[in-house]
Structure formats: structure tokens, C-alpha cells
Motif scaffolding. Structure first.
Motif, PDB file in Angstrom:
ATOM      1  N   SER A 230       0.832  -1.224   0.000  1.00 39.93           N
ATOM      2  CA  SER A 230       0.000   0.000   0.000  1.00 39.93           C
ATOM      3  C   SER A 230       0.858   1.262   0.000  1.00 39.93           C
ATOM      4  CB  SER A 230      -0.955   0.003   1.204  1.00 39.93           C
ATOM      5  OG  SER A 230      -1.818  -1.113   1.162  1.00 39.93           O
ATOM      6  N   CYS A 231       1.917   1.244  -0.813  1.00 41.52           N
ATOM      7  CA  CYS A 231       2.761   2.407  -0.991  1.00 41.52           C
ATOM      8  C   CYS A 231       3.247   2.406  -2.439  1.00 41.52           C
ATOM      9  CB  CYS A 231       3.933   2.414  -0.009  1.00 41.52           C
ATOM     10  SG  CYS A 231       5.045   0.989  -0.163  1.00 41.52           S
ATOM     11  N   GLU A 232       4.006   3.427  -2.817  1.00 39.60           N
ATOM     12  CA  GLU A 232       4.420   3.511  -4.214  1.00 39.60           C
ATOM     13  C   GLU A 232       5.503   2.499  -4.558  1.00 39.60           C
ATOM     14  OE1 GLU A 232       5.660   6.862  -7.575  1.00 39.60           O
ATOM     15  OE2 GLU A 232       5.755   7.365  -5.428  1.00 39.60           O
ATOM     16  N   TYR A 233       6.566   2.471  -3.753  1.00 38.81           N
ATOM     17  CA  TYR A 233       7.689   1.565  -3.986  1.00 38.81           C
ATOM     18  C   TYR A 233       8.033   0.859  -2.678  1.00 38.81           C
ATOM     19  CZ  TYR A 233       8.639   4.478  -8.140  1.00 38.81           C
ATOM     20  OH  TYR A 233       8.546   5.160  -9.323  1.00 38.81           O
ATOM     21  N   ALA A 234       8.471  -0.394  -2.784  1.00 36.12           N
ATOM     22  CA  ALA A 234       8.918  -1.129  -1.602  1.00 36.12           C
ATOM     23  C   ALA A 234      10.037  -2.087  -1.994  1.00 36.12           C
ATOM     24  CB  ALA A 234       7.766  -1.898  -0.964  1.00 36.12           C
ATOM     25  N   GLU A 235      10.845  -2.456  -1.003  1.00 35.44           N
ATOM     26  CA  GLU A 235      11.835  -3.522  -1.154  1.00 35.44           C
ATOM     27  C   GLU A 235      11.443  -4.672  -0.232  1.00 35.44           C
ATOM     28  OE1 GLU A 235      15.951  -1.637  -2.716  1.00 35.44           O
ATOM     29  OE2 GLU A 235      15.617  -1.361  -0.566  1.00 35.44           O
ATOM     30  N   ALA A 236      11.794  -5.892  -0.662  1.00 34.72           N
ATOM     31  CA  ALA A 236      11.299  -7.107  -0.003  1.00 34.72           C
ATOM     32  C   ALA A 236      12.426  -7.868   0.678  1.00 34.72           C
ATOM     33  CB  ALA A 236      10.614  -8.016  -1.025  1.00 34.72           C
ATOM     34  N   TYR A 237      12.122  -8.369   1.875  1.00 35.11           N
ATOM     35  CA  TYR A 237      13.126  -9.057   2.680  1.00 35.11           C
ATOM     36  C   TYR A 237      12.542 -10.274   3.383  1.00 35.11           C
ATOM     37  CZ  TYR A 237      15.669  -4.709   2.105  1.00 35.11           C
ATOM     38  OH  TYR A 237      16.302  -3.633   1.552  1.00 35.11           O
ATOM     39  N   LYS A 238      13.440 -11.159   3.787  1.00 35.00           N
ATOM     40  CA  LYS A 238      13.189 -12.143   4.827  1.00 35.00           C
ATOM     41  C   LYS A 238      13.835 -11.593   6.087  1.00 35.00           C
ATOM     42  CE  LYS A 238      12.345 -15.821   7.215  1.00 35.00           C
ATOM     43  NZ  LYS A 238      10.966 -16.065   7.733  1.00 35.00           N
ATOM     44  N   ARG A 239      13.042 -11.388   7.109  1.00 39.08           N
ATOM     45  CA  ARG A 239      13.533 -10.820   8.371  1.00 39.08           C
ATOM     46  C   ARG A 239      13.882 -11.948   9.338  1.00 39.08           C
ATOM     47  NH1 ARG A 239       9.894  -7.648  12.882  1.00 39.08           N
ATOM     48  NH2 ARG A 239      11.604  -6.667  14.056  1.00 39.08           N
ATOM     49  N   ILE A 240      15.135 -11.951   9.777  1.00 37.20           N
ATOM     50  CA  ILE A 240      15.616 -12.964  10.714  1.00 37.20           C
ATOM     51  C   ILE A 240      15.911 -12.258  12.031  1.00 37.20           C
ATOM     52  CG2 ILE A 240      17.377 -14.722  11.156  1.00 37.20           C
ATOM     53  CD1 ILE A 240      17.849 -14.662   8.050  1.00 37.20           C
ATOM     54  N   VAL A 241      15.079 -12.491  13.028  1.00 34.63           N
ATOM     55  CA  VAL A 241      15.236 -11.855  14.333  1.00 34.63           C
ATOM     56  C   VAL A 241      16.078 -12.764  15.212  1.00 34.63           C
ATOM     57  CG1 VAL A 241      14.049 -10.960  16.368  1.00 34.63           C
ATOM     58  CG2 VAL A 241      13.043 -10.632  14.096  1.00 34.63           C
ATOM     59  N   THR A 242      17.232 -12.279  15.649  1.00 34.69           N
ATOM     60  CA  THR A 242      18.136 -13.099  16.463  1.00 34.69           C
ATOM     61  C   THR A 242      18.099 -12.714  17.936  1.00 34.69           C
ATOM     62  OG1 THR A 242      20.049 -11.625  16.238  1.00 34.69           O
ATOM     63  CG2 THR A 242      19.671 -13.216  14.478  1.00 34.69           C
ATOM     64  N   ASP A 243      17.404 -11.614  18.233  1.00 33.79           N
ATOM     65  CA  ASP A 243      17.309 -11.107  19.594  1.00 33.79           C
ATOM     66  C   ASP A 243      15.857 -11.227  20.028  1.00 33.79           C
ATOM     67  OD1 ASP A 243      17.261  -9.725  21.957  1.00 33.79           O
ATOM     68  OD2 ASP A 243      18.126  -7.874  21.173  1.00 33.79           O
ATOM     69  N   ALA A 244      15.579 -12.053  21.021  1.00 34.32           N
ATOM     70  CA  ALA A 244      14.204 -12.281  21.452  1.00 34.32           C
ATOM     71  C   ALA A 244      13.515 -10.989  21.882  1.00 34.32           C
ATOM     72  CB  ALA A 244      14.177 -13.289  22.605  1.00 34.32           C
ATOM     73  N   ALA A 245      14.284 -10.009  22.340  1.00 34.17           N
ATOM     74  CA  ALA A 245      13.685  -8.748  22.785  1.00 34.17           C
ATOM     75  C   ALA A 245      13.061  -7.980  21.628  1.00 34.17           C
ATOM     76  CB  ALA A 245      14.736  -7.887  23.474  1.00 34.17           C
ATOM     77  N   ALA A 246      13.453  -8.322  20.403  1.00 28.96           N
ATOM     78  CA  ALA A 246      12.900  -7.620  19.239  1.00 28.96           C
ATOM     79  C   ALA A 246      11.481  -8.070  18.936  1.00 28.96           C
ATOM     80  CB  ALA A 246      13.805  -7.849  18.017  1.00 28.96           C
ATOM     81  N   GLY A 247      11.053  -9.182  19.519  1.00 29.30           N
ATOM     82  CA  GLY A 247       9.723  -9.677  19.227  1.00 29.30           C
ATOM     83  C   GLY A 247       9.703 -10.521  17.971  1.00 29.30           C
ATOM     84  N   PRO A 248       8.594 -11.193  17.705  1.00 33.06           N
ATOM     85  CA  PRO A 248       8.506 -12.064  16.529  1.00 33.06           C
ATOM     86  C   PRO A 248       8.486 -11.268  15.251  1.00 33.06           C
ATOM     87  CG  PRO A 248       6.366 -11.857  17.567  1.00 33.06           C
ATOM     88  CD  PRO A 248       7.349 -11.178  18.496  1.00 33.06           C
ATOM     89  N   GLY A 249       8.910 -11.899  14.178  1.00 32.69           N
ATOM     90  CA  GLY A 249       8.856 -11.266  12.883  1.00 32.69           C
ATOM     91  C   GLY A 249       7.444 -11.255  12.329  1.00 32.69           C
ATOM     92  N   PRO A 250       7.223 -10.568  11.206  1.00 30.96           N
ATOM     93  CA  PRO A 250       5.910 -10.495  10.593  1.00 30.96           C
ATOM     94  C   PRO A 250       5.528 -11.833   9.951  1.00 30.96           C
ATOM     95  CG  PRO A 250       7.537  -9.416   9.234  1.00 30.96           C
ATOM     96  CD  PRO A 250       8.234  -9.803  10.492  1.00 30.96           C
ATOM     97  N   VAL A 251       4.273 -11.922   9.523  1.00 31.23           N
ATOM     98  CA  VAL A 251       3.789 -13.177   8.978  1.00 31.23           C
ATOM     99  C   VAL A 251       3.521 -13.085   7.470  1.00 31.23           C
ATOM    100  CG1 VAL A 251       2.776 -13.929  11.151  1.00 31.23           C
ATOM    101  CG2 VAL A 251       1.402 -12.560   9.578  1.00 31.23           C
ATOM    102  N   LEU A 252       3.802 -11.940   6.875  1.00 33.64           N
ATOM    103  CA  LEU A 252       3.572 -11.758   5.454  1.00 33.64           C
ATOM    104  C   LEU A 252       4.349 -12.791   4.633  1.00 33.64           C
ATOM    105  CD1 LEU A 252       2.642  -9.928   3.029  1.00 33.64           C
ATOM    106  CD2 LEU A 252       4.807  -8.727   3.323  1.00 33.64           C
ATOM    107  N   THR A 253       3.718 -13.355   3.632  1.00 43.43           N
ATOM    108  CA  THR A 253       4.413 -14.247   2.707  1.00 43.43           C
ATOM    109  C   THR A 253       4.103 -13.790   1.291  1.00 43.43           C
ATOM    110  OG1 THR A 253       4.273 -16.114   4.214  1.00 43.43           O
ATOM    111  CG2 THR A 253       4.685 -16.618   1.902  1.00 43.43           C
ATOM    112  N   VAL A 254       5.157 -13.525   0.510  1.00 45.79           N
ATOM    113  CA  VAL A 254       5.000 -13.036  -0.853  1.00 45.79           C
ATOM    114  C   VAL A 254       5.940 -13.828  -1.751  1.00 45.79           C
ATOM    115  CG1 VAL A 254       5.200 -11.076  -2.415  1.00 45.79           C
ATOM    116  CG2 VAL A 254       4.458 -10.708  -0.057  1.00 45.79           C
TER     117      VAL A 254
END
Length: 256
Positions: A230-254
Motif C-alpha cells: 500500500s505504498c508507491e515503492y517497496a523492497e522485499a526481505y526475509k527478516r531474521i530476528v536473532t534477539d528475542a527482545a525484538a519480538g517475533p517477525g511479521p507473517v507476510l508471505t509473498v
């Protein structure tokens, strides 16, 4: 500038670990520019000398490597990055081995980033084959190994302690999403700078009659991800969270 969809968290220091000159711009360029616009310190580490990145077999390797290093610095400046370091490993022969992991862990401990941007360590069977260059796969795997466990483990590479480099825990790693995308980053204000930074690698377009047309696919891909975010341009990633304090990653799958 247009208000952007917020990042998943605030970052202070980011380290980009790339196999070749120009990899950072193609994979992460607009995100890097956005991070710099938001005051984040971003540093580059280029693993190889880039000497395989040419079409002329008679061009001396040292000359091509010097050209590509200069172009990399120019491209980084387009995105607002001035810290660029080169390890100088032979282009085309990179491997996830102890020598590379030690080098990467050393740089991670020195820069102490909370976010690392690097290559996808898995071969993609959906994206163009260039995304899965063997050097990309090797650097992606070695970088993840350097993040965990090497950089954070005081018993890994004890010579680093002797150099005064204490262990460091990287909070997150982002790799190009490919078919594993679960994070989209709004880059509506920096997409054009990504393209300009790519084109700063002039040696890679020597035989082209229209370099801008050659990289139109980069713009098209950002537009496609922008529609999903829902924006003009975006870049796509796999987010790997290694620090539990950061919380879980998103659930989007593309996948595309």
C-alpha cells in the motif's frame, strides 16, 4: 517528503555485507538510503575484489578491481554512505569457511550493528539465476554464521578478544526476500536514488546503449512490492530476528 510506513523497529547502526561491488545497491539500495535519511549509521563491507565483473578478458584484474572499488564508493555516496571497506577475497571463489567467518565476525564486532543486511543463503528456483550467484550464497551463509554464533560467542575465534574486540549480539538480519519474503519496506522517497546508485557502477554498463532501460526491472520490482504494501515503492526481505527482545517477525508471505 511523503510520510513513509514505519520500519519494524528503530536501528542505530547497520552493516551491509555484500559479495561484490554493486550488490548492495541492487539488493538494498533504497532501504539503505531511507536508513541514512532517518539518521542511521550505515557501513558497507564488500567481500570480494570484484575482478570477475567485466566482459573484457584482456583487462588486467587489478585495474578492474580498482575501477569497481572506486565505483562502489561513488555509488555508496549517492545513498549517503561514506564508510566502505573491502576484504579483497578473490571474486568468484568465495566460500563459507573459517577464514571468511573470522573476517566477518571481526568486522561485526568492530562496527557492532543492530541490523545486518546481506545475501540470501539459499538458492532461489523462482528468481533469475543471478540472484543465486555462488558468491552470494557463500557470503549469505558465512554472514549468518558470523552473526550467530561467531560474533556473539566469546570462545569463537579467541584471537578477536586478543585484538580487543568483545562479543556482540546482532539483533536482526535482513536478506533479499525472494520466495521467502515476510517484510516489505516502504522506499517511496528513495527509489530513484537506488537506480542512480546502480548506474554509478559504470563499468557494468560499458556495452549498453541504454543503461537506464537495462535496470527498468529494478523499478518494476519495487513498484510491484509497493502495491502489496500500500505504498508507491517497496523492497522485499526475509527478516531474521536473532534477539528475542525484538519480538517475533511479521507473517507476510509473498512470492513472485
Amino acid at each position: 517528503m511523503t510520510p513513509l510506513i514505519p520500519l519494524p523497529r528503530r536501528f542505530e547502526r547497520v552493516l551491509v555485507i555484500a559479495a561484490h561491488p554493486d550488490d548492495a545497491e541492487f539488493a538494498f539500495g533504497a532501504t539503505i538510503a531511507r536508513l541514512r535519511d532517518e539518521g542511521v549509521r550505515v557501513s558497507y563491507l564488500v567481500v570480494s575484489d570484484g575482478a570477475q565483473g567485466g566482459e573484457d578478458p584482456d583487462e588486467p584484474a587489478a585495474e578492474l578491481a580498482a575501477t569497481r572499488a572506486a565505483e562502489q564508493r561513488d555509488a555508496a555516496r549517492v545513498l549517503g554512505v561514506t564508510e566502505v571497506e573491502f576484504l579483497g577475497f578473490p571474486d568468484g571463489l568465495l566460500a563459507d569457511n573459517a577464514e571468511l567467518r573470522l573476517s566477518l565476525a571481526r568486522v561485526i564486532r568492530r562496527h557492532r550493528p543492530d541490523l545486518v543486511l546481506t545475501h540470501q543463503p539459499l538458492r532461489s528456483l523462482q528468481f533469475p539465476i543471478g540472484a543465486s550467484h555462488p558468491d552470494h550464497l557463500a557470503v549469505g551463509q558465512a554472514a549468518l554464521n558470523a552473526v550467530y554464533p561467531d560474533a556473539r560467542n566469546p570462545r569463537a575465534f579467541p584471537e578477536l578478544l586478543a585484538e580487543g574486540l568483545s562479543p556482540h549480539r546482532v539483533a536482526e538480519v535482513w536478506v533479499p526476500g525472494h520466495e521467502h519474503t515476510d517484510l516489505l519496506i516502504d522506499v517511496g522517497n528513495t527509489a530513484e536514488r537506488k537506480v542512480a546508485a546502480i548506474l554509478a557502477h559504470r563499468s557494468q554498463f560499458r556495452t549498453s546503449t541504454d543503461p537506464a532501460a537495462d535496470v527498468r526491472w529494478v523499478v518494476d520490482r519495487m513498484l510491484g512490492y509497493g502495491k502489496l504494501h500500500s505504498c508507491e515503492y517497496a523492497e522485499a526481505y526475509k527478516r531474521i530476528v536473532t534477539d528475542a527482545a525484538a519480538g517475533p517477525g511479521p507473517v507476510l508471505t509473498v512470492a513472485s
